[in-house]
Scaffold this motif. Structure first.
Motif, PDB file in Angstrom:
ATOM      1  N   UNK A 181       4.255   4.000  89.230  1.00  0.00           N
ATOM      2  CA  UNK A 181       4.859   3.292  90.353  1.00  0.00           C
ATOM      3  C   UNK A 181       4.645   1.803  90.261  1.00  0.00           C
ATOM      4  N   UNK A 182       4.805   1.253  89.060  1.00  0.00           N
ATOM      5  CA  UNK A 182       4.545  -0.178  88.887  1.00  0.00           C
ATOM      6  C   UNK A 182       3.053  -0.435  88.789  1.00  0.00           C
ATOM      7  N   UNK A 183       2.651  -1.646  89.115  1.00  0.00           N
ATOM      8  CA  UNK A 183       1.238  -2.013  89.072  1.00  0.00           C
ATOM      9  C   UNK A 183       0.521  -1.406  90.273  1.00  0.00           C
ATOM     10  N   UNK A 184      -0.466  -0.554  89.999  1.00  0.00           N
ATOM     11  CA  UNK A 184      -1.054   0.280  91.043  1.00  0.00           C
ATOM     12  C   UNK A 184      -2.422  -0.176  91.534  1.00  0.00           C
ATOM     13  N   UNK A 185      -3.151  -0.958  90.750  1.00  0.00           N
ATOM     14  CA  UNK A 185      -4.557  -1.211  91.061  1.00  0.00           C
ATOM     15  C   UNK A 185      -4.757  -1.795  92.454  1.00  0.00           C
ATOM     16  N   UNK A 186      -4.022  -2.843  92.788  1.00  0.00           N
ATOM     17  CA  UNK A 186      -4.209  -3.476  94.096  1.00  0.00           C
ATOM     18  C   UNK A 186      -3.857  -2.503  95.214  1.00  0.00           C
ATOM     19  N   UNK A 187      -2.746  -1.802  95.062  1.00  0.00           N
ATOM     20  CA  UNK A 187      -2.311  -0.892  96.108  1.00  0.00           C
ATOM     21  C   UNK A 187      -3.268   0.260  96.324  1.00  0.00           C
ATOM     22  N   UNK A 188      -3.783   0.843  95.238  1.00  0.00           N
ATOM     23  CA  UNK A 188      -4.724   1.953  95.375  1.00  0.00           C
ATOM     24  C   UNK A 188      -5.987   1.523  96.103  1.00  0.00           C
ATOM     25  N   UNK A 189      -6.391   0.273  95.878  1.00  0.00           N
ATOM     26  CA  UNK A 189      -7.622  -0.204  96.498  1.00  0.00           C
ATOM     27  C   UNK A 189      -7.410  -0.647  97.944  1.00  0.00           C
ATOM     28  N   UNK A 190      -6.208  -1.064  98.298  1.00  0.00           N
ATOM     29  CA  UNK A 190      -6.002  -1.688  99.605  1.00  0.00           C
ATOM     30  C   UNK A 190      -5.059  -0.934 100.541  1.00  0.00           C
ATOM     31  N   UNK A 191      -4.053  -0.259  99.996  1.00  0.00           N
ATOM     32  CA  UNK A 191      -3.101   0.455 100.851  1.00  0.00           C
ATOM     33  C   UNK A 191      -2.852   1.848 100.276  1.00  0.00           C
ATOM     34  N   UNK A 192      -3.945   2.517  99.894  1.00  0.00           N
ATOM     35  CA  UNK A 192      -3.826   3.804  99.224  1.00  0.00           C
ATOM     36  C   UNK A 192      -3.062   4.843 100.016  1.00  0.00           C
ATOM     37  N   UNK A 193      -3.311   4.927 101.319  1.00  0.00           N
ATOM     38  CA  UNK A 193      -2.598   5.921 102.127  1.00  0.00           C
ATOM     39  C   UNK A 193      -1.115   5.594 102.223  1.00  0.00           C
ATOM     40  N   UNK A 194      -0.789   4.328 102.356  1.00  0.00           N
ATOM     41  CA  UNK A 194       0.615   3.922 102.417  1.00  0.00           C
ATOM     42  C   UNK A 194       1.340   4.294 101.124  1.00  0.00           C
ATOM     43  N   UNK A 195       0.678   4.072  99.986  1.00  0.00           N
ATOM     44  CA  UNK A 195       1.304   4.387  98.701  1.00  0.00           C
ATOM     45  C   UNK A 195       1.674   5.857  98.595  1.00  0.00           C
ATOM     46  N   UNK A 196       0.875   6.715  99.217  1.00  0.00           N
ATOM     47  CA  UNK A 196       1.142   8.144  99.090  1.00  0.00           C
ATOM     48  C   UNK A 196       2.519   8.524  99.638  1.00  0.00           C
ATOM     49  N   UNK A 197       3.072   7.702 100.513  1.00  0.00           N
ATOM     50  CA  UNK A 197       4.409   7.983 101.030  1.00  0.00           C
ATOM     51  C   UNK A 197       5.475   8.003  99.952  1.00  0.00           C
ATOM     52  N   UNK A 198       5.253   7.318  98.851  1.00  0.00           N
ATOM     53  CA  UNK A 198       6.214   7.281  97.739  1.00  0.00           C
ATOM     54  C   UNK A 198       5.932   8.358  96.684  1.00  0.00           C
ATOM     55  N   UNK A 199       4.756   8.971  96.753  1.00  0.00           N
ATOM     56  CA  UNK A 199       4.318   9.842  95.664  1.00  0.00           C
ATOM     57  C   UNK A 199       5.007  11.198  95.688  1.00  0.00           C
ATOM     58  N   UNK A 200       5.217  11.738  94.490  1.00  0.00           N
ATOM     59  CA  UNK A 200       5.813  13.062  94.388  1.00  0.00           C
ATOM     60  C   UNK A 200       5.549  13.673  93.027  1.00  0.00           C
ATOM     61  N   UNK A 201       5.668  15.010  92.980  1.00  0.00           N
ATOM     62  CA  UNK A 201       5.550  15.730  91.716  1.00  0.00           C
ATOM     63  C   UNK A 201       6.902  16.355  91.420  1.00  0.00           C
ATOM     64  N   UNK A 202       7.476  15.966  90.292  1.00  0.00           N
ATOM     65  CA  UNK A 202       8.774  16.473  89.864  1.00  0.00           C
ATOM     66  C   UNK A 202       8.547  17.383  88.654  1.00  0.00           C
ATOM     67  N   UNK A 203       9.599  17.977  88.147  1.00  0.00           N
ATOM     68  CA  UNK A 203       9.416  18.950  87.069  1.00  0.00           C
ATOM     69  C   UNK A 203      10.513  18.814  86.023  1.00  0.00           C
ATOM     70  N   UNK A 204      10.109  19.050  84.771  1.00  0.00           N
ATOM     71  CA  UNK A 204      11.067  18.961  83.670  1.00  0.00           C
ATOM     72  C   UNK A 204      11.928  20.213  83.564  1.00  0.00           C
ATOM     73  N   UNK A 205      11.464  21.326  84.147  1.00  0.00           N
ATOM     74  CA  UNK A 205      12.252  22.559  84.143  1.00  0.00           C
ATOM     75  C   UNK A 205      11.871  23.384  85.372  1.00  0.00           C
ATOM     76  N   UNK A 206      12.277  24.648  85.397  1.00  0.00           N
ATOM     77  CA  UNK A 206      12.052  25.488  86.569  1.00  0.00           C
ATOM     78  C   UNK A 206      10.677  26.144  86.577  1.00  0.00           C
TER      79      UNK A 206
END
Length: 703
Positions: A181-206
């Motif tokens: 998700x781009x440069x993560x270090x600052x966000x993980x340390x300062x707005x970690x909960x906010x960042x989770x709103x963008x997070x997801x797990x996708x899949x290459x197949x079924x």
């Protein structure tokens, strides 16, 4: 176990941290990884820098606390068949759990497992022997070498050391897996909960075997939205079977309401088989990456090995291709062997054999550590027998390029922002002092580099006697369009590829790794090997040293020039005169200027506020006239400032050519300036540039 350091009861000892070298070979893409002597050791790892983690970078003090919980974990749900001596039983165990650690090295509690750490030059292994459950668990880590993609490789071997059959299921992997998700270090340390709103797990197949961890878009408070296409993957299989294992990524399924991740409460209510077959949720939260092993049976003495690869892919479609490569029979073992061979090759120059094996190993490790800070020189442009029998000074086709270098950032020195390019010919910038120190003996170990290091570092001397802080890898540029056309005909396969190569070579400065990465991204086809292509191109290219101002001017950078010259003199005593008097070198040009004392000397209160004293503050400033001079070199086509702007020029606004002088003239000017900046008593050189010498902790002294 040969060639490795052994630490018994490692998690009962005082805390320490270390790192895997992050070396994947010249034609490999490295992963950085740090470990501690707690939990399953691996504290954090990722791509390029702290900004791109798969497991979030933590400073040492936090890594000691968090690694056993957010790092790699193994949960074994077992059932013993029993025998005539002992009834069967069921159990849930977590190897390397801090709940089962010895309290001290003197702890003789036989119910506690024996834990041992084996540290090699390019690998790490931890072993737990649990006599209570009759299970021995071995975990090994290494960085995947010489591959078109980068990955951290982890193998977990579970052995039945009991006297009866063991039937078990297991979860093995990461408790927390960060997405791209781009440069993560600052966000993980300062707005970690906010960042989770963008997070997801996708899949290459079924299936659940190829998860892809990424954010939907790169987070940013801007009108321009960038869709995230890159992602992290976890690929796991059992050695001997090679069928991909399902990945459990829903942390709630594993840990339940244990938000501290201290215990796998989810396993108290559901079996691993039930977790795998039930729906999982990976949106708007930080997910896990556990390989699920279901219902395996081990007779006494039998083992099973789970092999996992963790890395980054450009697009989700690449993950099945990577899986097909890594799951081939013997692939992981072959790469593990090669990872160890690489270190032997890099340290062959100082191979030592004495009666003290610890001494022998220390020599090699010391050489490796210093090589990583200064880089290991390669000779490129070797085209024929004439070039192979010549050195850098004798054949203009030969170029010197340092690989594997980086600033010495680690868990303890968390103030340094290291960077290791995830490309072929990988390297990263380093601090001037560190690079100069660790290249002092390059010519001794690699005589063919000739005067390269001297020319590079003397070029960095500015007209005011100072030097930039950050030294980057040498860059190359092709100025002869006819030569470029000739080489393109030699290396390109097809007219389309030839046109692309010509555009790249005429587009400005480049480095070998960037060049090959561009070829791969754009789809350039070569009729020769990548090695040959690089040699052909660099043979016609011109080199240019690269550096950036950074911050302040350190007072000790000039100390190391004599060491470089003396090392060269020891190998080429007959070449010194020509080097000093016949070689013309440029002057580095920085917009940062040291203020006159009338502007940087100020009167300020003492620490107790009772009196006043004189301080030197804000010793440097950016000269706007110099900034304007550099701006004149900005390209309308690319928006970038040309490399010519980094060198002192003559004439009004630098409109004339690059200013050059002989090496001895630069040294004479340097000596004169340093002599003029002595203190009032003539005892030493003043800290006029706002920074101290090698001891950065004395940064208040220059005030």
């Amino acid at each position: 176990m040969a060639g490795r350091y052994i630490s018994r009861d490692f998690d009962a000892r005082s805390t320490f941290s270390n790192f895997l070298p992050g070396v994947a070979g010249v034609f490999g893409k490295p992963i950085w990884a740090f470990y501690v002597n707690r939990g399953q050791a691996l504290a954090c790892f990722g791509v390029a820098s702290k900004d791109f983690p798969l497991l979030e970078f933590q400073t040492a003090n936090k890594a000691y606390q968090m690694t056993p919980y957010v790092g790699f974990r193994t949960f074994i749900v077992g059932e013993r068949s029993g025998n005539k001596k002992k009834e069967g039983e069921s159990f849930i165990m977590e190897p390397f759990s801090p709940e089962n650690s010895k309290m001290s090295l003197d702890d003789d509690d036989e119910s506690k497992p024996e834990r041992t750490m084996y540290t090699g030059t390019n690998e790490l292994e931890i072993v737990e022997e649990d006599d209570v459950h009759g299970v021995t668990t071995s975990v090994k880590y290494f960085v995947l070498p010489e591959e078109t993609f980068g990955a951290l490789v982890r193998t977990t071997t579970i052995t039945n050391t009991g006297e009866d059959d063991l039937t078990f299921s297991a979860l093995d992997g990461l408790a927390k897996m960060e997405p791209t998700g781009g440069k993560m270090q600052w966000g993980l340390k300062n707005i970690g909960r906010t960042l989770e709103g963008w997070m997801g797990v996708y899949h290459a197949d079924d299936t659940l075997t190829l998860p892809f961890y990424r954010m939907s878009t790169e987070p940013g408070d801007t009108a321009s939205v960038k869709i995230e296409k890159e992602g992290h993957y976890c690929i796991s299989f059992i050695e001997g079977d090679y069928t991909l294992l399902p990945i459990v990524y829903d942390t709630d399924k594993v840990f339940g309401f244990s938000t501290t991740l201290s215990s796998p409460d989810g396993l108290n209510s559901k079996t691993i088989e039930e977790i795998v077959s039930s729906p999982q949720y990976g949106d708007a939260k930080t997910s896990a990456a556990f390989a699920a092993v279901q219902k395996m049976k081990l007779a006494p003495g039998e083992s099973v090995t789970i092999t996992s690869f963790y890395g980054r892919a450009a697009v989700v479609e690449d993950v099945p291709k990577i899986a097909k490569i890594v799951s081939k029979k013997g692939y992981a073992a072959k790469k593990y062997k090669r990872a160890k061979e690489l270190m032997s090759e890099l340290t062959a120059s100082v191979e030592t054999h004495t009666a003290n094996h610890l001494f022998d190993g220390t020599i090699k490790q010391n050489y490796l550590d210093n090589s990583l800070r200064g880089g290991i020189p390669l000779i490129l442009g070797d085209m024929d027998e004439n070039s192979r029998s010549s050195n850098y000074d004798e054949d203009p086709r030969l170029k010197v390029y340092h690989v594997f270098s980086r600033i010495h950032g680690d868990l303890e020195r968390d103030y340094n922002d290291f960077n290791i390019d995830p490309t072929y010919f990988s390297q990263g910038p380093g601090n001037y002092r560190d690079v100069a120190q660790n290249r002092r003996n390059d010519v001794v170990f690699n005589p063919r580099i000739g005067s390269f290091c001297i020319k590079q570092f003397l070029s960095f001397i500015q007209a005011d006697g100072y030097e930039p802080l950050t030294v980057e890898a040498v860059a190359f540029i092709v100025n002869d369009i006819n030569q470029a056309s000739r080489i393109t005909d030699v290396i390109a396969d097809g007219e389309k590829s030839a046109d692309i190569i010509m555009n790249i070579l005429s587009g400005g400065v480049f480095r070998p790794g960037q060049l090959l990465q561009l070829f791969d991204q754009i789809g350039v086809k070569l009729r020769v090997s990548p090695e040959r292509a690089v040699d052909e191109i660099l043979a016609i290219a011109e080199e240019t040293p690269m550096a950036t101002f950074g911050q302040g001017y350190w007072s000790d950078h000039w100390d190391y020039y004599l060491d470089l010259i003396e090392a060269y003199t020891a190998i080429y005593p007959d070449g010194v005169e020509a080097l000093m008097y016949d070689t013309e070198l440029p002057y580095f040009f920085s917009t940062a200027t040291v203020k006159p004392r009338s502007e940087k000397y100020v009167v300020d209160k003492t620490f107790d506020g009772k009196s006043e004293h004189v301080l030197q503050l804000d010793a440097t400033e950016f000269d706007l006239d110099k900034v304007a001079e550099q701006e004149a070199f900005r390209s309308n086509k690319t928006g970038l400032i040309a490399n010519d702007a980094n060198w002192q020029r003559t004439g009004d606004q630098g409109k004339n050519g690059t200013m050059k002088s002989s090496a001895i003239a630069k040294l004479f000017l340097l000596g004169s300036i340093k002599y003029a900046t002595r203190d009032a008593y003539g005892m030493g050189v003043e800290y006029e540039g706002g920074k101290p010498g090698w001891n950065d902790a004395m940064n208040g002294l220059n005030g």
